[in-house]
Scaffold this motif. Structure first.
Motif, PDB file in Angstrom:
ATOM      1  N   SER A 173     -19.972  64.593  24.119  1.00  0.00           N
ATOM      2  CA  SER A 173     -18.764  64.849  24.715  1.00  0.00           C
ATOM      3  C   SER A 173     -18.519  66.203  25.376  1.00  0.00           C
ATOM      4  O   SER A 173     -17.593  66.389  26.106  1.00  0.00           O
ATOM      5  N   LYS A 174     -19.375  66.971  24.791  1.00  0.00           N
ATOM      6  CA  LYS A 174     -19.209  68.604  25.281  1.00  0.00           C
ATOM      7  C   LYS A 174     -20.223  68.941  26.319  1.00  0.00           C
ATOM      8  O   LYS A 174     -20.158  70.168  26.689  1.00  0.00           O
ATOM      9  N   GLN A 175     -21.264  67.934  26.671  1.00  0.00           N
ATOM     10  CA  GLN A 175     -22.151  68.207  27.414  1.00  0.00           C
ATOM     11  C   GLN A 175     -22.012  67.692  28.967  1.00  0.00           C
ATOM     12  O   GLN A 175     -21.127  66.709  29.136  1.00  0.00           O
ATOM     13  N   ASP A 176     -22.237  68.388  29.832  1.00  0.00           N
ATOM     14  CA  ASP A 176     -21.940  67.986  31.186  1.00  0.00           C
ATOM     15  C   ASP A 176     -23.135  67.359  32.057  1.00  0.00           C
ATOM     16  O   ASP A 176     -24.156  68.190  31.987  1.00  0.00           O
ATOM     17  N   ASN A 177     -22.789  66.357  32.703  1.00  0.00           N
ATOM     18  CA  ASN A 177     -23.995  65.768  33.569  1.00  0.00           C
ATOM     19  C   ASN A 177     -25.074  65.412  32.957  1.00  0.00           C
ATOM     20  O   ASN A 177     -26.159  65.584  33.480  1.00  0.00           O
ATOM     21  N   MET A 178     -25.140  64.900  31.829  1.00  0.00           N
ATOM     22  CA  MET A 178     -26.352  64.606  31.106  1.00  0.00           C
ATOM     23  C   MET A 178     -26.643  63.043  30.978  1.00  0.00           C
ATOM     24  O   MET A 178     -25.857  62.402  30.238  1.00  0.00           O
ATOM     25  N   PHE A 179     -27.677  62.727  31.254  1.00  0.00           N
ATOM     26  CA  PHE A 179     -28.232  61.346  30.952  1.00  0.00           C
ATOM     27  C   PHE A 179     -28.220  61.067  29.509  1.00  0.00           C
ATOM     28  O   PHE A 179     -29.128  62.098  28.629  1.00  0.00           O
ATOM     29  N   THR A 180     -27.731  60.149  28.805  1.00  0.00           N
ATOM     30  CA  THR A 180     -27.593  59.937  27.467  1.00  0.00           C
ATOM     31  C   THR A 180     -27.916  58.484  27.284  1.00  0.00           C
ATOM     32  O   THR A 180     -27.311  57.698  27.757  1.00  0.00           O
ATOM     33  N   TYR A 181     -28.732  58.223  26.388  1.00  0.00           N
ATOM     34  CA  TYR A 181     -29.230  56.919  25.775  1.00  0.00           C
ATOM     35  C   TYR A 181     -28.951  56.926  24.274  1.00  0.00           C
ATOM     36  O   TYR A 181     -29.373  57.850  23.447  1.00  0.00           O
ATOM     37  N   ALA A 182     -28.243  55.817  23.963  1.00  0.00           N
ATOM     38  CA  ALA A 182     -27.924  55.670  22.596  1.00  0.00           C
ATOM     39  C   ALA A 182     -28.468  54.162  22.074  1.00  0.00           C
ATOM     40  O   ALA A 182     -27.844  53.167  22.734  1.00  0.00           O
ATOM     41  N   LEU A 183     -29.397  53.954  21.157  1.00  0.00           N
ATOM     42  CA  LEU A 183     -29.762  52.556  20.652  1.00  0.00           C
ATOM     43  C   LEU A 183     -29.471  52.372  19.375  1.00  0.00           C
ATOM     44  O   LEU A 183     -29.982  53.087  18.390  1.00  0.00           O
ATOM     45  N   ASN A 184     -29.233  51.152  18.842  1.00  0.00           N
ATOM     46  CA  ASN A 184     -29.206  50.646  17.661  1.00  0.00           C
ATOM     47  C   ASN A 184     -30.681  50.444  17.378  1.00  0.00           C
ATOM     48  O   ASN A 184     -31.381  50.334  18.042  1.00  0.00           O
ATOM     49  N   ASP A 185     -31.004  50.160  16.038  1.00  0.00           N
ATOM     50  CA  ASP A 185     -32.367  49.726  15.450  1.00  0.00           C
ATOM     51  C   ASP A 185     -32.556  48.372  16.131  1.00  0.00           C
ATOM     52  O   ASP A 185     -31.688  47.611  16.278  1.00  0.00           O
ATOM     53  N   ASN A 186     -33.966  48.164  16.109  1.00  0.00           N
ATOM     54  CA  ASN A 186     -34.461  47.048  16.972  1.00  0.00           C
ATOM     55  C   ASN A 186     -34.002  46.953  18.407  1.00  0.00           C
ATOM     56  O   ASN A 186     -34.025  45.752  18.892  1.00  0.00           O
ATOM     57  N   GLU A 187     -33.810  48.137  19.193  1.00  0.00           N
ATOM     58  CA  GLU A 187     -33.618  48.177  20.642  1.00  0.00           C
ATOM     59  C   GLU A 187     -34.576  49.352  20.862  1.00  0.00           C
ATOM     60  O   GLU A 187     -34.819  50.276  20.329  1.00  0.00           O
ATOM     61  N   SER A 188     -35.020  49.197  22.186  1.00  0.00           N
ATOM     62  CA  SER A 188     -36.215  50.077  22.698  1.00  0.00           C
ATOM     63  C   SER A 188     -35.924  50.296  24.340  1.00  0.00           C
ATOM     64  O   SER A 188     -35.382  49.064  24.947  1.00  0.00           O
ATOM     65  N   LEU A 189     -36.404  51.249  24.956  1.00  0.00           N
ATOM     66  CA  LEU A 189     -36.209  51.267  26.308  1.00  0.00           C
ATOM     67  C   LEU A 189     -37.582  51.470  26.878  1.00  0.00           C
ATOM     68  O   LEU A 189     -38.506  52.439  26.312  1.00  0.00           O
ATOM     69  N   HIS A 190     -38.003  50.969  27.884  1.00  0.00           N
ATOM     70  CA  HIS A 190     -39.359  51.186  28.693  1.00  0.00           C
ATOM     71  C   HIS A 190     -39.081  51.904  29.982  1.00  0.00           C
ATOM     72  O   HIS A 190     -38.081  51.674  30.714  1.00  0.00           O
ATOM     73  N   PHE A 191     -39.777  53.166  30.119  1.00  0.00           N
ATOM     74  CA  PHE A 191     -39.553  53.978  31.275  1.00  0.00           C
ATOM     75  C   PHE A 191     -41.108  53.940  32.020  1.00  0.00           C
ATOM     76  O   PHE A 191     -42.113  53.879  31.454  1.00  0.00           O
ATOM     77  N   ILE A 192     -40.812  53.724  33.202  1.00  0.00           N
ATOM     78  CA  ILE A 192     -41.867  53.874  34.243  1.00  0.00           C
ATOM     79  C   ILE A 192     -41.562  55.096  35.120  1.00  0.00           C
ATOM     80  O   ILE A 192     -40.683  55.033  35.813  1.00  0.00           O
ATOM     81  N   ASN A 193     -42.560  55.770  35.215  1.00  0.00           N
ATOM     82  CA  ASN A 193     -42.430  56.997  36.190  1.00  0.00           C
ATOM     83  C   ASN A 193     -41.051  57.810  35.936  1.00  0.00           C
ATOM     84  O   ASN A 193     -40.266  58.007  36.895  1.00  0.00           O
ATOM     85  N   GLU A 194     -40.768  57.938  34.563  1.00  0.00           N
ATOM     86  CA  GLU A 194     -39.422  58.668  34.239  1.00  0.00           C
ATOM     87  C   GLU A 194     -38.283  57.903  34.627  1.00  0.00           C
ATOM     88  O   GLU A 194     -37.226  58.463  34.491  1.00  0.00           O
ATOM     89  N   GLN A 195     -38.280  56.608  34.997  1.00  0.00           N
ATOM     90  CA  GLN A 195     -37.006  55.718  35.094  1.00  0.00           C
ATOM     91  C   GLN A 195     -36.751  54.736  34.211  1.00  0.00           C
ATOM     92  O   GLN A 195     -38.002  54.033  34.100  1.00  0.00           O
TER      93      GLN A 195
END
Length: 206
Positions: A173-195
């Motif tokens: 809440s104190k950070q400006d213009n920052m990409f933020t990802y928050a995941l519960n357990d058993n969740e994952s993200l797949h990035f290709i070429n940083e996206q």
């Protein structure tokens, strides 16, 4: 050649048999031969039990691992570049990043990533790829520190843990213009070429 990262919040081989996210990971290279998958357990200080679980989970492939002592090998870059997948385990994120920077292994991983080696990791092994980290400190609290900066922003694994959730939300809440990802357990993200291209949610029989 695509650059790919799988950021795993929780789950995987350390807590499940035939974990869905691990099967998802193995399908990415799309090779007929067995995959060369290398485990990095720095965040757990090369815990032997953890390494043993990795070998059992990926015994149908070509598993190997690199210890902290191995980072000093003259041919460590070639060893990492020869892998199809680098899988980074969980534990103490800040300790792991300090060791990597002191030994130059952070640059080894970055070069391998640019060569198309898939980077994957769970918990600390997911958080480390981002620009900024907010995780446990030595006094049982949380603190900010620098990640490897391959991916923009920050990432919170185990967001279902209420103490972590509250601390992370207060910090972001104190950070400006920052990409933020928050995941519960058993969740994952797949990035290709940083996206980010996919969010994967798996279910257990617990």
């Amino acid at each position: 050649m695509n650059r790919q990262i799988i950021a795993i919040s929780g789950g995987g081989f350390s807590t499940e048999e035939n974990a869905y996210i691990d099967q998802y990971l193995l399908k990415i290279p799309r090779k007929q031969d067995r995959l060369k998958i290398t485990f990095i357990a720095t965040a757990s200080n090369d815990a032997q039990g953890y390494i043993g679980k990795f070998y059992e989970a990926f015994k149908e492939e070509e598993p190997s691992h690199l210890t902290i002592q191995d980072f000093a090998l003259d041919h460590v870059q070639e060893m990492v570049n020869a892998s199809d997948i680098i899988y980074v385990g969980g534990g103490n994120t800040q300790y792991m990043l300090t060791v990597w920077r002191e030994t130059g292994f952070d640059n080894v991983l970055k070069q391998a990533y640019e060569q198309g080696v898939i980077l994957a990791g769970i918990s600390a092994g997911a958080l480390c790829w981002f620009e900024r980290c907010y995780s446990e400190s030595h006094d049982d609290g949380f603190e900010e520190f620098q990640g490897l900066g391959i991916l923009q922003g920050t990432f919170c694994p185990h967001y279902n843990d209420k103490k972590r959730q509250v601390a992370f939300d207060q910090w972001t809440s104190k950070q400006d213009n920052m990409f933020t990802y928050a995941l519960n357990d058993n969740e994952s993200l797949h990035f290709i070429n940083e996206q980010v291209v996919a969010k994967i949610r798996s279910y257990t029989n617990d």
